[in-house]
Write a protein that holds these residues in place. Structure first.
Motif, PDB file in Angstrom:
ATOM      1  N   ASP A 319     -33.789  -7.426  -2.963  1.00 32.54           N
ATOM      2  CA  ASP A 319     -33.521  -7.422  -1.530  1.00 32.54           C
ATOM      3  C   ASP A 319     -32.592  -8.579  -1.180  1.00 32.54           C
ATOM      4  OD1 ASP A 319     -33.514  -7.425   1.219  1.00 32.54           O
ATOM      5  OD2 ASP A 319     -35.640  -7.932   1.449  1.00 32.54           O
ATOM      6  N   PRO A 320     -31.349  -8.310  -0.758  1.00 29.47           N
ATOM      7  CA  PRO A 320     -30.414  -9.409  -0.464  1.00 29.47           C
ATOM      8  C   PRO A 320     -30.802 -10.230   0.751  1.00 29.47           C
ATOM      9  CG  PRO A 320     -29.453  -7.296   0.146  1.00 29.47           C
ATOM     10  CD  PRO A 320     -30.722  -6.990  -0.583  1.00 29.47           C
ATOM     11  N   PHE A 321     -31.809  -9.778   1.512  1.00 36.87           N
ATOM     12  CA  PHE A 321     -32.255 -10.551   2.677  1.00 36.87           C
ATOM     13  C   PHE A 321     -33.418 -11.494   2.326  1.00 36.87           C
ATOM     14  CE2 PHE A 321     -29.702  -7.346   4.679  1.00 36.87           C
ATOM     15  CZ  PHE A 321     -29.153  -7.997   5.767  1.00 36.87           C
ATOM     16  N   ARG A 322     -33.828 -11.535   1.067  1.00 38.58           N
ATOM     17  CA  ARG A 322     -34.746 -12.576   0.606  1.00 38.58           C
ATOM     18  C   ARG A 322     -33.883 -13.743   0.129  1.00 38.58           C
ATOM     19  NH1 ARG A 322     -37.581 -14.812  -3.903  1.00 38.58           N
ATOM     20  NH2 ARG A 322     -39.782 -15.202  -3.426  1.00 38.58           N
ATOM     21  N   VAL A 323     -33.871 -14.828   0.872  1.00 38.87           N
ATOM     22  CA  VAL A 323     -32.951 -15.921   0.581  1.00 38.87           C
ATOM     23  C   VAL A 323     -33.715 -17.200   0.289  1.00 38.87           C
ATOM     24  CG1 VAL A 323     -31.113 -14.940   2.000  1.00 38.87           C
ATOM     25  CG2 VAL A 323     -32.713 -16.582   3.013  1.00 38.87           C
ATOM     26  N   GLY A 324     -33.059 -18.086  -0.443  1.00 36.33           N
ATOM     27  CA  GLY A 324     -33.600 -19.407  -0.718  1.00 36.33           C
ATOM     28  C   GLY A 324     -32.731 -20.477  -0.089  1.00 36.33           C
ATOM     29  N   TYR A 325     -33.204 -21.704  -0.171  1.00 31.99           N
ATOM     30  CA  TYR A 325     -32.342 -22.812   0.220  1.00 31.99           C
ATOM     31  C   TYR A 325     -31.118 -22.831  -0.697  1.00 31.99           C
ATOM     32  CZ  TYR A 325     -35.700 -24.781   3.497  1.00 31.99           C
ATOM     33  OH  TYR A 325     -36.526 -24.980   4.578  1.00 31.99           O
ATOM     34  N   ASP A 326     -30.027 -23.365  -0.200  1.00 29.45           N
ATOM     35  CA  ASP A 326     -28.730 -23.463  -0.888  1.00 29.45           C
ATOM     36  C   ASP A 326     -27.953 -22.148  -0.875  1.00 29.45           C
ATOM     37  OD1 ASP A 326     -29.243 -26.136  -1.447  1.00 29.45           O
ATOM     38  OD2 ASP A 326     -30.118 -25.708  -3.412  1.00 29.45           O
TER      39      ASP A 326
END
Length: 570
Positions: A319-326
């Motif tokens: 899922d490209p909408f699960r994001v992390g810092y950076d």
């Protein structure tokens, strides 16, 4: 002119620092007599080459001594190309006189012996051209046998997107591969004209390295380029090497290369995708959405001829909408892709021969993913359980016992014991948006080993180099490496750098209101552990705090020369 006179002229012209004696070769007929040439490519100052030609197949042996250390290398007839033999003389220490003995044995048993003396140059005196290596612990009798190879980088102080052109040249137009013995003595190094990244030793004994110009280069111990691959659509001109092979349709090749058992290569290629109504911040959940170009990583398998034969694409699997810092830092901006977001940041992979699968580290997802090679299905996910879509919930490993999930990790590998080892950078304390990040003094990094039970879908932490931010802890929020070694079961942990863990400093390079970690000097650390005991420790020390020294990663090889008969972790 006889062969003896011809050879005397050659050795005088080609190896002024080398003095031959014990000449005479009545028993073997040389088409071209043996000569020794120091640093034949100009990139390996401590190495030399012995070249000769014969009209018959022959085996060769090199015996090398500097008075304190002695070693040998053997070469079969297959090393010859059209009757021409070029033998690497490697493992020599700087500033010493070496005695080098060549013994050549022909197919009929006839032998010829030749001896040289050769004095190697000192290491570079310029402290910005060669790192100051502080050996703090060395207990060779408790260490894994062999030689440690490192990928070394330097960088000017400052955030990557704020560097001046000259600072950028200083950082990018330099790289070094370095080999150290058990005492920490330098016994080989290679000067690169571009910043190096991950390195690996191939099954043929050569070294494969990624460079930050999105090329993958294979070199031998003499620094000769054997093969070079590059991403066809990279934002740079094709390499000057006319034999360089493009990997078609790819924008990048990056991070850690990996050789498969069949001789093919695995690598990462990140490619941009336009996503509508995407996040614009990893610190403000209410920031307005906008259309963004997002870098998604693809695992690419290509043949030695450059043909892509297998891929696995994160964009289609996650899922490209699960994001992390950076996600919104300048990583891709300064590499030729302005305003591209760093979604997955894949940074390490390896092939698992036990079940025909591929292990993939996705830094900005805080996860290691195991992918079935045949079906391309995800077998399991080692990482935090929050934020994954419904269709991947049954792939999440359940923790057993005391376990700390990896955070923004690097370079996972399967060990000879069937466990997973990786470097756990723990950037931002392992936090994800929009959780609070740990204050810098509370951060630490570690090498860590996990045991995965695939039948029960559980994971257990079985070893770590440390689980707390103690006074001597090292925090490296990027790069780095970890290995479980096959002979001793020791652990080799390469901390790319140790950031200054100071109050008031941010690791968010996009925060312009405070000093960032990249604005301050730092150096790398190399540690070998026998259980919990440190048996080797080295630190790369910045010169008067004027620069960064980074130990991107590396490996332990059983010898400076190729020794397929001895075990080596891959």
């Amino acid at each position: 002119m006889n062969i003896r006179q011809t050879w005397l002229r050659t050795i005088t012209a080609a190896a002024l620092l080398s003095v031959p004696f014990g000449m005479g070769w009545a028993q073997l007929s040389f088409v071209e007599a043996p000569t020794l040439t120091a640093n034949p490519t100009g990139r390996v100052p401590l190495a030399a080459a012995i070249g000769f030609s014969l009209d018959q197949a022959a085996e060769s042996r090199l015996s090398i001594s500097d008075g304190d250390n002695s070693w040998e290398a053997e070469f079969d007839a297959e090393v010859a190309q059209d009757g021409r033999y070029t033998l690497p003389v490697a493992g020599m220490r700087p500033g010493r006189e070496h005695t080098i003995v060549l013994t050549v044995t022909g197919a009929d048993g006839e032998q010829h012996a030749e001896t040289w003396t050769h004095t190697t140059p000192e290491l570079p005196a310029n402290p910005l051209e060669f790192p100051d290596l502080d050996i703090q612990v060395s207990i060779p009798e408790r260490m894994e046998p062999g030689v440690t190879f490192l990928s070394v980088r330097r960088r000017a102080l400052g955030r990557a997107h704020w560097l001046t052109d000259r600072q950028r040249d200083f950082s990018e137009d330099w790289g070094m591969l370095l080999a150290l013995d058990a005492s920490g003595d330098v016994i080989w190094y290679y000067n690169s004209d571009f910043r190096t990244a991950g390195i690996a030793r191939l099954s043929n004994g050569n070294i494969l390295m990624h460079r930050t110009d999105f090329s993958t280069v294979e070199i031998d111990l003499l620094g000769n380029v054997v093969r070079q691959f590059y991403a066809e659509e990279r934002p740079y001109a094709p390499p000057e090497n006319p034999d360089a092979i493009p990997i078609l349709g790819q924008q990048t090749l990056h991070h850690q290369p990996h050789e498969m058992p069949n001789g093919d290569f695995l690598a990462f290629s990140a490619n941009g995708y336009l996503i509508e109504d995407y996040y614009s911040s990893d610190s403000d959940p209410d920031a307005p959405r906008m259309d963004q170009i997002v870098m998604a990583d693809t695992v690419v398998q290509f043949t030695p001829e450059g043909e892509t034969v297998w891929t696995w694409d994160t964009y289609g699997a996650l899922d490209p909408f699960r994001v992390g810092y950076d996600t919104f830092w300048s990583y891709w901006w300064v590499r030729g892709f302005p305003d591209y977001m760093d979604w997955t940041h894949a940074n390490g992979l390896s092939y698992d021969t036990s079940d025909d699968s591929v292990l993939v580290s996705l830094r900005n997802q805080n996860a290691i993913v195991k992918v079935d090679y045949e079906t391309r299905d995800i077998k399991w996910i080692l990482g935090r359980h929050d934020g994954w879509p419904e269709n991947l919930q049954d792939k999440l490993l359940t923790p057993v016992g005391d376990l700390l999930w990896p955070g923004y990790q690097h370079n996972p590998r399967m060990t000879h014991a069937g466990t997973v080892i990786l470097f756990d950078n723990r950037a931002h304390g392992g936090a994800m948006p929009f959780e609070p990040r740990l204050p810098l003094p509370e951060n630490f990094s570690r090498g860590v080993e996990y045991e995965v039970d695939e039948e029960n879908m559980t994971v257990r932490q079985v070893w770590t180099s440390g689980d707390s931010a103690h006074e001597d802890a090292c925090f490296a929020n990027a790069m780095s490496d970890a290995w479980r070694l096959p002979v001793t079961d020791n652990y080799l942990v390469i901390f790319a750098f140790c950031l200054p863990r100071m109050e008031g400093i941010t690791q968010d390079s996009m925060d312009e209101t405070r000093r960032s970690t990249g604005d301050l000097p730092y150096g790398g650390r190399l540690v070998e552990y026998d259980g919990d005991d440190i048996v080797f420790r080295l630190e790369a020390v910045p010169y008067y705090d004027l620069n960064h020294w980074e130990l991107y990663g590396g490996f332990r090889s059983p010898d400076i020369y190729h020794r397929p008969d001895l075990p080596m972790a891959h």
